[in-house]
Design a protein around this motif. Structure first.
Motif, PDB file in Angstrom:
ATOM      1  N   ILE A 249      98.008 -12.235 -10.882  1.00  0.00           N
ATOM      2  CA  ILE A 249      99.456 -12.421 -10.965  1.00  0.00           C
ATOM      3  C   ILE A 249     100.049 -11.729 -12.185  1.00  0.00           C
ATOM      4  O   ILE A 249     101.268 -11.610 -12.316  1.00  0.00           O
ATOM      5  CB  ILE A 249      99.794 -13.931 -10.992  1.00  0.00           C
ATOM      6  N   GLY A 250      99.180 -11.271 -13.103  1.00  0.00           N
ATOM      7  CA  GLY A 250      99.681 -10.668 -14.336  1.00  0.00           C
ATOM      8  C   GLY A 250      98.673  -9.728 -14.972  1.00  0.00           C
ATOM      9  O   GLY A 250      97.547  -9.546 -14.480  1.00  0.00           O
ATOM     10  N   ILE A 251      99.085  -9.115 -16.083  1.00  0.00           N
ATOM     11  CA  ILE A 251      98.242  -8.197 -16.865  1.00  0.00           C
ATOM     12  C   ILE A 251      98.240  -8.678 -18.306  1.00  0.00           C
ATOM     13  O   ILE A 251      99.298  -8.994 -18.864  1.00  0.00           O
ATOM     14  CB  ILE A 251      98.777  -6.755 -16.807  1.00  0.00           C
ATOM     15  N   ASP A 325      94.568 -20.717 -16.564  1.00  0.00           N
ATOM     16  CA  ASP A 325      93.320 -19.995 -16.323  1.00  0.00           C
ATOM     17  C   ASP A 325      93.642 -18.506 -16.242  1.00  0.00           C
ATOM     18  O   ASP A 325      93.705 -17.911 -15.162  1.00  0.00           O
ATOM     19  CB  ASP A 325      92.661 -20.481 -15.028  1.00  0.00           C
ATOM     20  N   LEU A 326      93.862 -17.891 -17.399  1.00  0.00           N
ATOM     21  CA  LEU A 326      94.288 -16.496 -17.417  1.00  0.00           C
ATOM     22  C   LEU A 326      93.160 -15.538 -17.069  1.00  0.00           C
ATOM     23  O   LEU A 326      93.427 -14.402 -16.656  1.00  0.00           O
ATOM     24  CB  LEU A 326      94.869 -16.140 -18.786  1.00  0.00           C
ATOM     25  N   ASN A 327      91.909 -15.951 -17.226  1.00  0.00           N
ATOM     26  CA  ASN A 327      90.812 -15.084 -16.817  1.00  0.00           C
ATOM     27  C   ASN A 327      90.894 -14.760 -15.327  1.00  0.00           C
ATOM     28  O   ASN A 327      90.614 -13.637 -14.906  1.00  0.00           O
ATOM     29  CB  ASN A 327      89.463 -15.741 -17.118  1.00  0.00           C
ATOM     30  N   VAL A 333      93.288  -5.618 -19.563  1.00  0.00           N
ATOM     31  CA  VAL A 333      93.343  -4.183 -19.857  1.00  0.00           C
ATOM     32  C   VAL A 333      93.209  -4.004 -21.365  1.00  0.00           C
ATOM     33  O   VAL A 333      94.046  -4.503 -22.124  1.00  0.00           O
ATOM     34  CB  VAL A 333      94.656  -3.545 -19.369  1.00  0.00           C
ATOM     35  N   SER A 334      92.163  -3.319 -21.797  1.00  0.00           N
ATOM     36  CA  SER A 334      91.905  -3.157 -23.230  1.00  0.00           C
ATOM     37  C   SER A 334      91.973  -1.697 -23.638  1.00  0.00           C
ATOM     38  O   SER A 334      91.523  -0.810 -22.909  1.00  0.00           O
ATOM     39  CB  SER A 334      90.531  -3.727 -23.594  1.00  0.00           C
ATOM     40  N   GLU A 371     107.699  -9.610 -16.445  1.00  0.00           N
ATOM     41  CA  GLU A 371     107.520 -10.643 -17.463  1.00  0.00           C
ATOM     42  C   GLU A 371     106.129 -11.258 -17.436  1.00  0.00           C
ATOM     43  O   GLU A 371     105.810 -12.117 -18.267  1.00  0.00           O
ATOM     44  CB  GLU A 371     108.574 -11.737 -17.303  1.00  0.00           C
ATOM     45  N   MET A 372     105.282 -10.811 -16.486  1.00  0.00           N
ATOM     46  CA  MET A 372     103.899 -11.270 -16.436  1.00  0.00           C
ATOM     47  C   MET A 372     102.938 -10.229 -17.013  1.00  0.00           C
ATOM     48  O   MET A 372     101.731 -10.344 -16.823  1.00  0.00           O
ATOM     49  CB  MET A 372     103.515 -11.608 -14.997  1.00  0.00           C
TER      50      MET A 372
END
Length: 496
Positions: A249-251, A325-327, A333-334, A371-372
């Motif tokens: 749902i996000g980065i 649970d952002l994992n 992205v690093s 915004e995510m």
């Protein structure tokens, strides 16, 4: 005989004879200047051109123009033999000019024979000198100074005091005064600098790579399959929604905080080895979904359908939705870089462009709202201590505008506004100041405490208890999950 063939003898002669080179024509003209009789001059030119024939191609191979012109003159003087007998003055001039031309040819040849060995000797000496120079070895301090690709912020640069937290790596000598590096890259302008394709597609692919229509190239030779995504979303009133999601749902943007070699000529081998070692480590730990090296090459590490160990116990929210649970919910992205306090942009221009193209691709593929797209430093928390900033990479300085994203540093921080997370003096010493979103979140928390006629500490305690209860209600991930407060060197998702 056709009309073309019935031309004058001169026209037929011109049609049948290929043109001579300009240098040959110039030398023949100079020779004929000494012939006054037009009949003798014409007879000479005919003899000279007949003798020239296909031999001019050999002369044109001579690389030295003076020698080439002398050769043409020598050949032209030989053709004077046919008319020299009729004119004694022409014969004397022919002999003198022929001797001069021979000297020029011999002199030019001798000079060329001497020049080639001298040139070879100079090249050999320079190669031996390069080989004899000692190699420079990078140290921990040089990895900090290697950040020559930093971009100066629009405000005057501030000195970031050294820190001993697990998040930031101090320079080799904390007592040394920091040196402001000259910027190499510059920030990209907003999205209006170019047209972003409304649709992105795979333009080409091959073994180990994919090329997309916006110029993004993704290297896939390091890609591994991880634990499938499986997460649920909570609402602000504490309700755990029954739907399970398996798409991101996000980065979440990171910096690798790895050792860096100077981005300068002469360090190509070390730069390649450093990036390769980092990629192997990230693959083994399944630390990120994507890694962008310092030359802007994009690597897919953990495939998009799998969770990577990049976010720990992060917190983010959008509208009424709360994500713990952002994992599983976010793609990691690093950038291969070191954050170094965020006073300057710590990535190269190549990384900036590649990161933006990757963001466009991921946002389109998974319908990710702007915004995510958030940074690790804004989402990271320490649940056991109740503090924000467990990791601080991109807690300041991410180029949201260049990526076509809203400035999330001005948005109230969800971990503070919703769950009452605090910060300590070490955090302030590292950051130097609070960003606008943190100030806004603290104001929201203080206003609510005042409205409810309770102390701010009581409200924080209540919200922290609520956070632990909500966290416990989440399904347990199928894959390995880091402990709440493991040391930085042992935390699986610790990459900065």
């Amino acid at each position: 005989m056709t009309a073309v063939a019935r031309g004058s003898p001169t026209e037929r002669y011109r049609r049948e004879r290929p043109p001579v080179s300009r240098e040959c024509g110039d030398e023949l003209t100079r020779i004929t200047d000494d012939i006054d009789d037009p009949i003798v001059k014409l007879r000479y030119l005919q003899n000279a051109l007949n003798e020239e024939g296909d031999k001019s191609a050999l002369v044109q191979l001579v690389p030295i123009p003076p020698a080439r012109r002398a050769w043409y003159r020598l050949k032209g003087l030989r053709a004077l033999d046919a008319v020299a007998d009729a004119n004694e003055e022409i014969a004397e001039r022919t002999l003198a000019a022929r001797q001069t031309a021979r000297r020029v040819v011999v002199g030019a040849s001798a000079a060329a024979m001497l020049f080639v060995p001298v040139l070879v000797a100079i090249v050999a000496w320079q190669v031996n000198r390069w080989r004899s120079e000692p190699e420079q070895v990078a140290s921990v301090g040089s990895s900090t100074e290697a950040n020559a690709t930093a971009i100066e912020s629009t405000t005057a640069p501030l000195v970031v005091p050294p820190t001993t937290t697990a998040t930031l790596t101090s320079p080799a000598s904390a007592e040394e005064a920091p040196v402001n590096q000259p910027p190499v890259a510059e920030p990209l302008a907003a999205e209006d600098i170019g047209i972003v394709p409304s649709m992105l597609w795979v333009a080409d692919r091959g073994p180990g790579w994919e090329l997309y229509s916006n110029g993004l190239r993704i290297e896939t030779s390091y890609t591994v399959k991880g634990t499938p995504r499986d997460y649920r979303v909570q609402t602000r009133d504490g309700k755990l929604l029954p739907t399970k999601f398996d798409r991101p749902i996000g980065i979440l943007f990171h910096t690798s905080e790895s050792d860096l070699w100077p981005l300068e000529p002469g360090y190509e081998k070390e730069l390649r080895k450093g990036s390769a070692a980092l990629l192997r480590f990230v693959k083994r730990e399944q630390a990120y979904n994507y890694m962008i090296d310092r030359f802007g090459r994009v690597y897919r590490i953990v495939d998009d359908d799998s969770r990577a160990n990049h976010a720990g116990h992060g917190v983010w929210a959008r509208g009424d939705e709360v994500y713990l649970d952002l994992n599983s919910a976010f793609l990691g992205v690093s950038f291969e870089s070191r954050w170094e306090g965020g006073r300057t942009l710590p990535i190269t221009r190549a990384q900036l462009i590649a990161g933006r193209n990757l963001t466009h691709y991921l946002r389109q593929r998974f319908a990710i709202a702007p915004e995510m797209c958030v940074t690790h430093g804004l989402a990271s928390v320490s649940p056991k201590r109740g503090l924000i900033g467990y990791h601080l990479d991109w807690a300041r300085g991410f180029p949201f505008q260049a990526f076509g994203l809203p400035d999330l540093y001005s948005q109230p921080l969800p971990s503070v506004a919703l769950f009452g997370f605090n910060y300590d003096s070490e955090f302030l010493r590292t950051m130097g100041e609070r960003w606008p979103g943190l100030i806004a979140a603290e104001k929201q928390l203080a206003d609510e405490a005042r409205q409810r006629a309770i102390s701010l500490d009581q409200l924080r305690h209540e919200r922290q208890t609520q956070y632990r209860r909500w966290r416990a209600a989440l399904p347990t991930p199928a894959g390995p999950e880091p402990t709440l407060e493991a040391p930085a060197s042992q935390t699986a998702d610790k990459r900065g």
